[in-house]
Design a protein around this motif. Structure first.
Motif, PDB file in Angstrom:
ATOM      1  N   UNK A  12      23.311  18.543  13.900  1.00 43.01           N
ATOM      2  CA  UNK A  12      22.992  19.807  14.570  1.00 43.01           C
ATOM      3  C   UNK A  12      23.528  19.824  16.005  1.00 43.01           C
ATOM      4  N   UNK A  13      23.362  18.713  16.713  1.00 48.39           N
ATOM      5  CA  UNK A  13      23.835  18.631  18.093  1.00 48.39           C
ATOM      6  C   UNK A  13      25.355  18.761  18.159  1.00 48.39           C
ATOM      7  N   UNK A  14      26.063  18.068  17.285  1.00 47.21           N
ATOM      8  CA  UNK A  14      27.523  18.153  17.287  1.00 47.21           C
ATOM      9  C   UNK A  14      27.989  19.572  16.969  1.00 47.21           C
ATOM     10  N   UNK A  15      27.283  20.266  16.088  1.00 48.18           N
ATOM     11  CA  UNK A  15      27.635  21.649  15.757  1.00 48.18           C
ATOM     12  C   UNK A  15      27.482  22.554  16.970  1.00 48.18           C
ATOM     13  N   UNK A  16      26.418  22.357  17.731  1.00 48.38           N
ATOM     14  CA  UNK A  16      26.198  23.161  18.944  1.00 48.38           C
ATOM     15  C   UNK A  16      27.336  22.940  19.943  1.00 48.38           C
ATOM     16  N   UNK A  17      27.718  21.687  20.150  1.00 50.45           N
ATOM     17  CA  UNK A  17      28.782  21.386  21.113  1.00 50.45           C
ATOM     18  C   UNK A  17      30.119  21.926  20.621  1.00 50.45           C
ATOM     19  N   UNK A  18      30.378  21.788  19.323  1.00 49.19           N
ATOM     20  CA  UNK A  18      31.656  22.266  18.772  1.00 49.19           C
ATOM     21  C   UNK A  18      31.812  23.774  18.933  1.00 49.19           C
TER      22      UNK A  18
ATOM     23  N   UNK B  25      30.942  13.160  13.858  1.00 46.27           N
ATOM     24  CA  UNK B  25      31.118  12.556  15.184  1.00 46.27           C
ATOM     25  C   UNK B  25      32.596  12.287  15.449  1.00 46.27           C
ATOM     26  N   UNK B  26      33.294  11.772  14.444  1.00 46.84           N
ATOM     27  CA  UNK B  26      34.723  11.463  14.597  1.00 46.84           C
ATOM     28  C   UNK B  26      35.532  12.722  14.911  1.00 46.84           C
ATOM     29  N   UNK B  27      35.146  13.858  14.329  1.00 45.23           N
ATOM     30  CA  UNK B  27      35.916  15.094  14.502  1.00 45.23           C
ATOM     31  C   UNK B  27      35.675  15.764  15.847  1.00 45.23           C
ATOM     32  N   UNK B  28      34.669  15.326  16.594  1.00 43.89           N
ATOM     33  CA  UNK B  28      34.334  15.960  17.872  1.00 43.89           C
ATOM     34  C   UNK B  28      34.702  15.014  19.010  1.00 43.89           C
ATOM     35  N   UNK B  29      35.752  15.308  19.772  1.00 44.32           N
ATOM     36  CA  UNK B  29      36.195  14.370  20.814  1.00 44.32           C
ATOM     37  C   UNK B  29      35.120  14.050  21.845  1.00 44.32           C
ATOM     38  N   UNK B  30      34.186  14.974  22.054  1.00 48.33           N
ATOM     39  CA  UNK B  30      33.150  14.765  23.079  1.00 48.33           C
ATOM     40  C   UNK B  30      31.992  13.902  22.583  1.00 48.33           C
ATOM     41  N   UNK B  31      31.961  13.565  21.297  1.00 45.30           N
ATOM     42  CA  UNK B  31      30.851  12.801  20.724  1.00 45.30           C
ATOM     43  C   UNK B  31      31.218  11.325  20.602  1.00 45.30           C
ATOM     44  N   UNK B  32      30.280  10.467  20.947  1.00 46.22           N
ATOM     45  CA  UNK B  32      30.503   9.024  20.931  1.00 46.22           C
ATOM     46  C   UNK B  32      29.293   8.352  20.281  1.00 46.22           C
ATOM     47  N   UNK B  33      29.556   7.397  19.394  1.00 48.42           N
ATOM     48  CA  UNK B  33      28.488   6.745  18.635  1.00 48.42           C
ATOM     49  C   UNK B  33      28.268   5.317  19.110  1.00 48.42           C
ATOM     50  N   UNK B  34      26.997   4.924  19.112  1.00 49.51           N
ATOM     51  CA  UNK B  34      26.604   3.584  19.550  1.00 49.51           C
ATOM     52  C   UNK B  34      25.473   3.083  18.655  1.00 49.51           C
ATOM     53  N   UNK B  35      25.240   1.787  18.721  1.00 47.06           N
ATOM     54  CA  UNK B  35      24.022   1.211  18.168  1.00 47.06           C
ATOM     55  C   UNK B  35      23.508   0.221  19.201  1.00 47.06           C
ATOM     56  N   UNK B  36      22.382  -0.443  18.875  1.00 44.59           N
ATOM     57  CA  UNK B  36      21.795  -1.361  19.858  1.00 44.59           C
ATOM     58  C   UNK B  36      22.318  -2.779  19.722  1.00 44.59           C
ATOM     59  N   UNK B  37      23.032  -3.077  18.632  1.00 45.12           N
ATOM     60  CA  UNK B  37      23.484  -4.459  18.450  1.00 45.12           C
ATOM     61  C   UNK B  37      24.806  -4.486  17.697  1.00 45.12           C
ATOM     62  N   UNK B  38      25.470  -5.614  17.768  1.00 46.20           N
ATOM     63  CA  UNK B  38      26.801  -5.749  17.197  1.00 46.20           C
ATOM     64  C   UNK B  38      26.757  -5.712  15.669  1.00 46.20           C
ATOM     65  N   UNK B  39      25.656  -6.202  15.065  1.00 44.95           N
ATOM     66  CA  UNK B  39      25.569  -6.222  13.605  1.00 44.95           C
ATOM     67  C   UNK B  39      25.545  -4.802  13.035  1.00 44.95           C
ATOM     68  N   UNK B  40      24.742  -3.922  13.617  1.00 45.14           N
ATOM     69  CA  UNK B  40      24.695  -2.543  13.137  1.00 45.14           C
ATOM     70  C   UNK B  40      26.022  -1.843  13.402  1.00 45.14           C
ATOM     71  N   UNK B  41      26.611  -2.082  14.550  1.00 50.18           N
ATOM     72  CA  UNK B  41      27.907  -1.489  14.873  1.00 50.18           C
ATOM     73  C   UNK B  41      28.940  -1.832  13.802  1.00 50.18           C
ATOM     74  N   UNK B  42      29.049  -3.102  13.470  1.00 48.86           N
ATOM     75  CA  UNK B  42      30.033  -3.536  12.470  1.00 48.86           C
ATOM     76  C   UNK B  42      29.714  -2.961  11.091  1.00 48.86           C
ATOM     77  N   UNK B  43      28.431  -2.890  10.743  1.00 53.93           N
ATOM     78  CA  UNK B  43      28.034  -2.369   9.436  1.00 53.93           C
ATOM     79  C   UNK B  43      28.365  -0.885   9.316  1.00 53.93           C
TER      80      UNK B  43
END
Length: 413
Positions: free
Chosen positions: A115-121, A158-176
């Motif tokens: 929903x947030x990405x749709x608003x920004x787009x 998220x990938x389609x919106x240049x202004x959106x950036x994804x994170x997690x709290x740890x390297x294991x979740x990021x890689x998964x």
């Protein structure tokens, strides 16, 4: 001055980490105009600095959802996403967000991210704020539905919106997330959770006089409360044999309603006769009952020589433990069970990860008997973590040095 929207619509209670994360971000970014969105029934004590505006997420649930809980089918998720999109559009417009401004969603759920990405787009491209979206658990990212395709769709949006950036709290979740769900350029992002992580920290003292072990988790079933008594008794055997200093265990005994014991939280309380069985062993138990304020929790972490986290690795293989983060940021060692995420930080601490009850007790003894080494590693990790926390705020959010408060320096307020 930038405008910053910190989005935490599920943040309700002062205890736990959600409010603490939002509060910490407002302090790190205190030179900006900040709005925090919290649960409509958030604790009135969840206050921020005078320059921070707190608003409640509007009540958007239907009467059926209030009475029977939220449905988790695709149609129900789509309907909530539609409602959330309209609400977010109003909030973004009310805050006057535009180019150069920042939205931080630090406990992200899939439908609200979409929903947030749709608003920004839908905003003109040259007027879009950046959105920094941080996932904490796989279940939240899937909206509690277990839908892998829904999470893949979130990654594509998220990938389609240049202004959106994804994170997690740890390297294991990021890689998964990148390997399984197609997320790209995802990065781990640790955020301060308490004032433990700033300024000077008192030393724990000599463990040979009295060794203090903190079992300070909330006693959810996946946090190993059923292992505590066995670990304490195994430790008492070591103390009796002179292989471990006299030891005080600080144990949180959080009351759990009977209905939750039967369902989600089958907490095993310590036996009524445990103190009697420990008499003369050199081991004592200090029980901390009920919920803790932030200050009370801080005091207990600082009193501990070592923190103990006998968590279920199957539940925490992608989840971070706040106890490890808090331990690192007061320079305290930690002993954990194997398989818990944040393995990179555990390696920096040289944290023992025993597989058995006796092994856990022996690991606690080893930390006590080699405390200067473990304490030095924890202190170095504290400096590294604080530096990284400041660095990512600037690098990830695109901020200059003067836009981030320097709260991690010795003697800082």
């Amino acid at each position: 001055m930038r405008k910053i929207l910190i989005f935490d619509p599920a943040g309700r209670q002062m205890r736990g980490h959600q409010y603490a994360i939002s509060k910490s971000l407002t302090e790190d970014l205190s030179s900006h105009e900040i709005t925090v969105v919290m649960h409509p029934h958030a604790d009135p004590g969840a206050v921020f600095a005078p320059n921070v505006r707190r608003i409640g997420w509007p009540r958007t649930r239907s009467l059926r959802e209030i009475l029977f809980g939220s449905a988790k089918g695709p149609g129900a998720i789509a309907e909530r996403e539609k409602r959330d999109r309209a609400t977010l559009a109003r909030i973004v417009a009310d805050c006057g967000l535009g180019a150069g401004d920042i939205i931080i969603f630090h406990t992200a759920t899939g439908a609200r991210v979409r929903a947030l990405c749709s608003v920004i787009a839908d905003m003109p491209e040259d007027q879009r704020p950046s959105a920094h979206i941080r996932f904490l658990t796989l279940d939240q990212a899937m909206d509690g539905t277990g839908s892998e395709e829904g999470l893949r769709e979130t990654g594509r949006i998220i990938k389609a919106l240049p202004q959106a950036h994804a994170y997690s709290e740890n390297i294991e979740m990021t890689q998964h997330f990148m390997a399984v769900y197609g997320f790209e350029d995802m990065r781990p992002w640790l955020i301060r959770m308490t004032d433990l992580q700033t300024g000077d920290v008192p030393e724990a003292g000599d463990p040979k006089a009295e060794y203090v072990v903190g079992f300070l988790a909330s006693q959810r079933s996946e946090q190993g409360p059923d292992k505590l008594e066995a670990i304490i008794l195994a430790s008492a055997d070591l103390v009796r044999r002179g292989e471990m200093p006299p030891t005080r265990f600080i144990v949180r005994t959080v009351p759990v309603p009977p209905i939750h014991r039967r369902r989600k939280h089958p907490v095993v309380n310590l036996s009524d006769d445990l103190d009697e069985r420990l008499a003369g062993s050199g081991v004592t138990i200090e029980r901390i009952e009920g919920s803790l304020s932030s200050d009370a929790y801080t005091t207990l972490v600082q009193r501990s020589h070592v923190l103990a986290a006998p968590y279920d690795g199957k539940a925490y293989w992608l989840r971070s433990t706040g106890l490890l983060i808090d331990g690192v940021n007061v320079g305290r060692p930690i002993v954990l069970t194997p398989g818990i995420a944040m393995g990179d930080w555990q390696d920096r601490l040289s944290a023992p990860r025993p597989e058995t009850i006796d092994g856990f007790a022996q690991a606690l003894a080893d930390v006590a008997n080699n405390y200067p080494r473990y304490a030095a590693l924890a202190k170095a990790a504290r400096e590294d973590m604080n530096t990284e926390m400041d660095t990512v705020l600037k690098d990830y959010l695109g901020l200059a040095d003067h836009e981030v408060a320097q709260r991690n320096k010795p003697g800082a307020a």
